[in-house]
Design an enzyme around this catalytic site. Structure first.
Site, mmCIF file in Angstrom:
data_model
loop_
_atom_site.group_PDB
_atom_site.id
_atom_site.type_symbol
_atom_site.label_atom_id
_atom_site.label_comp_id
_atom_site.label_asym_id
_atom_site.label_seq_id
_atom_site.Cartn_x
_atom_site.Cartn_y
_atom_site.Cartn_z
ATOM 1 N N GLY A 136 0.794 -1.220 0.000
ATOM 2 C CA GLY A 136 0.000 0.000 0.000
ATOM 3 C C GLY A 136 0.822 1.264 0.000
ATOM 4 N N ASP A 156 -4.047 2.549 7.314
ATOM 5 C CA ASP A 156 -4.404 1.765 8.499
ATOM 6 C C ASP A 156 -3.545 0.500 8.561
ATOM 7 O OD1 ASP A 156 -5.723 0.561 10.622
ATOM 8 O OD2 ASP A 156 -7.392 -0.142 9.384
#
Length: 275
Positions: A136, A156
């Protein structure tokens, strides 16, 4: 992969994080212009609360399980409609996908093949949701700025690595350089006040001009089925929050926090800028 969110799905931290995400998405939906949601650490998307992993820790029972009788409107009603779905708790990508309109889209990134396969299945009914198997942090820079010029980036990570706080702040720094007007939602565990405050400082050093910090501390940890200590405090930093989000989250936490723990302390404060 050591961390598996299936052990923690639906816990108090998920409740506050996902309630905030829903509130932000509803703000974005007030304008007809399209928006994008980018979830950098998407996980599997949906979690069976009756499965062995969730049952072993029982964290959801002191999270979404405590909201069984709660009623509300607006973001609270929307969150409860999505989260109180029998035994399946939705992760952030499934929540986001459920709130997309025809003109909006979701990019959900997950680097672990097993989780990616489950995520693909969970989002299979949402044509505006795209799953990418990738890191990510690495992928985010290539996705910004989005064509829509509106949207939210959810960062997150599992915070397994020793440098995870720094990596999250650096991802924000890189993101703001390419998409300065985007909304960024960063979740983090609070294991010490000093560490949490240092992370907030890194976010400001990354270039955030307007940033809201949302904290929840359960106080004394409620008992769990396996008798182990669990995370009892967590925070969110919202960079470029929508107008009115601070007051909205204050009101929501006043209702939700006491249900999550009789000793809960929750707070919303500006750490950069203000309305």
């Amino acid at each position: 992969m050591n961390y598996r969110h299936a052990f923690h799905a639906g816990n108090f931290a998920d409740v506050v994080k996902h309630l905030t995400l829903v509130a932000i998405l509803l703000h974005l939906r007030r304008k007809d212009a399209p928006f994008v949601v980018i979830d950098t650490h998407a996980g599997r998307g949906a979690y069976d609360l009756k499965a062995e992993d969730a049952a072993r820790t029982g964290e959801w029972m002191n999270g979404i399980g405590r909201l069984a009788l709660l009623e509300g409107d607006g973001a609270l009603a929307e969150y409860l409609k999505l989260a109180r779905n029998k035994d399946i708790y939705p992760g952030s990508p499934l929540i986001a996908a459920s709130l997309l309109r025809l003109q909006d889209r979701l990019i959900a990134i997950e680097k672990h093949p097993e989780e990616t396969a489950l995520l693909t299945s969970a989002l299979g009914y949402f044509p505006r949701a795209k799953v990418e198997e990738d890191d990510g942090y690495r992928r985010l820079a290539a996705l910004l700025p989005p064509a829509e010029r509106r949207g939210v980036v959810l960062i997150d990570p599992p915070y397994e690595a020793a440098d995870e706080f720094l990596a999250a702040a650096e991802a924000l720094r890189a993101g703001l350089k390419r998409f300065a007007t985007g909304i960024y939602l960063l979740w983090f565990p609070i294991k010490s006040k000093a560490q949490a405050d240092a992370f907030a400082g890194e976010v400001l050093n990354a270039g955030a001009q307007k940033a809201l910090r949302i904290d929840i501390d359960l106080g004394a940890s409620p008992p769990t089925p396996d008798g182990k200590d669990r995370l009892r405090a967590a925070g969110l930093i919202v960079v470029n929050p929508p107008f009115g989000l601070a007051a909205e989250m204050e009101a929501l936490l006043k209702r939700v926090a006491p249900l999550l723990s009789e000793n809960a302390i929750a707070g919303v404060r500006w750490i950069a800028g203000a309305e």
